[in-house]
Design an enzyme around this catalytic site. Structure first.
Site, PDB file in Angstrom:
ATOM      1  N   GLU A   6       0.807  -1.221   0.000  1.00  0.00           N
ATOM      2  CA  GLU A   6       0.000   0.000   0.000  1.00  0.00           C
ATOM      3  C   GLU A   6       0.844   1.276   0.000  1.00  0.00           C
ATOM      4  O   GLU A   6       0.826   2.051   0.976  1.00  0.00           O
ATOM      5  CB  GLU A   6      -0.926   0.018   1.223  1.00  0.00           C
ATOM      6  CG  GLU A   6      -1.932  -1.115   1.240  1.00  0.00           C
ATOM      7  CD  GLU A   6      -2.873  -1.054   2.448  1.00  0.00           C
ATOM      8  OE1 GLU A   6      -2.646  -0.237   3.357  1.00  0.00           O
ATOM      9  OE2 GLU A   6      -3.833  -1.828   2.477  1.00  0.00           O
ATOM     10  N   GLU A  19      -5.504  -8.373   0.949  1.00  0.00           N
ATOM     11  CA  GLU A  19      -6.034  -8.036   2.281  1.00  0.00           C
ATOM     12  C   GLU A  19      -7.512  -7.711   2.170  1.00  0.00           C
ATOM     13  O   GLU A  19      -7.936  -7.043   1.227  1.00  0.00           O
ATOM     14  CB  GLU A  19      -5.353  -6.790   2.881  1.00  0.00           C
ATOM     15  CG  GLU A  19      -3.962  -6.989   3.380  1.00  0.00           C
ATOM     16  CD  GLU A  19      -3.407  -5.733   4.050  1.00  0.00           C
ATOM     17  OE1 GLU A  19      -4.201  -4.865   4.473  1.00  0.00           O
ATOM     18  OE2 GLU A  19      -2.180  -5.619   4.123  1.00  0.00           O
TER      19      GLU A  19
HETATM   20  O1  IFM Z   1      -3.473  -3.134   9.364  1.00  0.00           O
HETATM   21  C1  IFM Z   1      -3.514  -2.595   8.086  1.00  0.00           C
HETATM   22  C2  IFM Z   1      -2.401  -3.173   7.219  1.00  0.00           C
HETATM   23  O2  IFM Z   1      -1.148  -2.990   7.788  1.00  0.00           O
HETATM   24  C3  IFM Z   1      -2.412  -2.510   5.863  1.00  0.00           C
HETATM   25  N1  IFM Z   1      -3.715  -2.553   5.281  1.00  0.00           N
HETATM   26  C4  IFM Z   1      -4.842  -2.163   6.067  1.00  0.00           C
HETATM   27  C5  IFM Z   1      -4.821  -2.882   7.410  1.00  0.00           C
HETATM   28  C6  IFM Z   1      -6.026  -2.457   8.269  1.00  0.00           C
HETATM   29  O3  IFM Z   1      -5.979  -1.098   8.512  1.00  0.00           O
END
Ligand code: IFM
Length: 473
Positions: A177, A364
């Protein structure tokens, strides 16, 4: 596992997806490992940031976190017992190279070798993210992501990772990200390293985009059979009204939140919709246009929610503002993010339209809700419903022929949620941070049952048993 937690209308099975659809869980080093000063580990920007008063909810930190550094064996055994076939985790740069460049740490290398070997012993495929936000502080002191030298530092680090782990690890992601670590960490200052403003954001964006492709190229050379991806945060963007102004604001938010890093990697350059992005040119060299491009084998997309956006005269640069979910009378998670399953479908559809994106994997997706232990159990119907409804949308996308080929839940155990500390729990497994006890939540039990057919199939195919087994009720 009983059926009590599964709504009767939920009829999705792993065999509704293709046989080679990838299922797993995702984590990140700083959020789970702890062991922040063990052996010769160097300081990272998150080690430093958490020590600054007022940065983190209740001054919490990741010094121990889930103690994965010491408990990786039992956590991986639990993963195996939950039928989870793929484990995505990140490497801590300052554990492997305490100063960020120069000497490596044998203790750090040994640790990740142990983790990788234990995954393989348990029949779990390791997926490595090279950078999930924890830059060595020594590099930050030299300007970090705002200094173009980061490209050379990063290349050295990627080479080290590839050479030490590439013999066994075949699935790699370069960055996690980049929009979040540049936006929250270099524009808003609410994440490490706490830098603010365009003067930090724009060079950080450009250097991260260059590192994204440079990292891919190094992996390609060093691990010739690697499957290489990188990951992007993304959210469906809905204009608050159908007025021209709101639609225009939504388009700009989309460019910033969803397109900023993927498009240069595909050779499309930075999105032109936002004027201030044109100022990136100041940091660009002639050779950069081609260096920004890399032919990733897959694109990881990370979706949690959607954003509703409106025009705003008072928001500097963008003139666009997110309308908070809490002001919209919708269901929200503990992060104040709207629960909006069609967003994941919309994002798969969006990334699917890029011709040169070969495969999309959800690297994710997950939710934070209030959890409590009742008679030794954690029943989390909201997280379970979230998981099931989002999976249905992933399935819809798959059914419609989109290039979606995997799903990783965020996250395995509750962990350190950055500036929010330990308050939002995203795990399929509850962690009691007082004693590090793990309790599989109802959502985790459901995911495990959902994945069981894969596990049975794999065991039949292999006809081979490992000596590791952990039960959970
Ligand atoms: O915890 C984070 C992760 O590190 C990166 N993506 C979003 C998740 C939730 O906020």
């Amino acid at each position: 596992m009983t059926n009590e937690t599964i709504p009767p209308h939920f009829e999705l099975h792993t065999n509704d997806f293709e046989n080679d659809f990838i299922w797993g869980v995702s984590t990140a080093a700083y959020q789970i490992e702890g062991g922040h000063t063990i052996h010769d580990k160097g300081e990272s920007i998150w080690d430093r940031f958490v020590s600054q008063k007022g940065s983190i909810f209740r001054e919490q930190h990741g010094e121990i976190a889930c103690d994965f550094y010491h408990r990786y064996e039992s956590d991986i055994e639990l993963m195996k017992a939950m039928n989870i076939p793929n484990f995505r985790f990140s490497l801590s740069w300052s554990r492997l190279m305490p100063q960020g460049d120069g000497a490596s740490s044998q203790a750090g290398i040994d640790f990740y070798n142990r983790v990788i070997d234990y995954c393989l012993k348990c029949g779990i495929t390791p997926w490595i993210t090279i950078y999930h936000w924890d830059l060595p502080q020594n590099l930050e002191d030299k300007g970090g992501w705002t200094n173009r030298d980061i490209i050379g530092w990063f290349e050295g680090y990627v080479r080290l990772c590839a050479r030490h782990f590439g013999d066994r690890v075949k699935h790699w992601m370069v960055l996690n990200e980049p929009m979040v670590f540049t936006g929250a960490g270099h524009f808003l200052g609410v994440h490490a390293p706490g830098r603010k403003g365009l003067k930090n954001f724009l060079p950080a964006v450009h250097h991260a985009a260059l590192c994204q492709s440079a990292g891919g190229r190094i992996l390609r050379v060093e691990v010739t059979d690697a499957i290489i991806g990188t990951t992007f945060s993304c959210s469906q963007i809905t204009p608050r009204t159908k007025t021209k102004k709101d639609i225009h604001a939504a388009r700009k938010a989309d460019a910033l939140l969803n397109r900023l890093f993927i498009e240069p990697s595909l050779g499309l350059g930075y999105p032109k919709d936002i004027k201030i992005l044109q100022r990136i040119e100041k940091f660009q060299r002639p050779e950069d246009a081609k260096d920004l491009v890399f032919d990733f084998d897959f694109i990881g997309i990370q979706n949690y929610t959607r954003e509703v956006v409106r025009h705003s005269y008072t928001t500097p640069y963008l003139r666009a503002k997110i309308v908070k979910a809490t002001n919209r009378n919708v269901q929200t998670t503990l992060m104040d993010w709207e629960v909006y399953p069609p967003s994941i479908y919309a994002m798969i559809a969006k990334f699917n339209t890029y011709k040169n994106v070969k495969k999309i994997i959800i690297t994710e997706n997950g939710s934070a809700f209030q959890d409590s232990i009742v008679e030794g159990k954690v029943h989390d119907p909201q997280r379970l419903a979230y998981l099931q409804h989002y999976l249905k949308e992933v399935h819809r996308a798959k059914n419609e022929g989109f290039k979606i080929s995997g799903y990783f839940a965020w996250t395995f155990t509750d962990n350190f949620e950055w500036a929010e500390g330990y308050r939002p729990r995203f795990g399929l497994v509850y962690v009691d941070f007082k004693n590090q006890k793990r309790i599989v939540k109802s959502s985790g039990k459901w995911y495990s049952e959902f994945l069981r057919p894969l596990f049975d199939q794999a065991s039949n195919e292999k006809k081979e048993k490992t000596d590791v087994s952990t039960g959970f009720d």
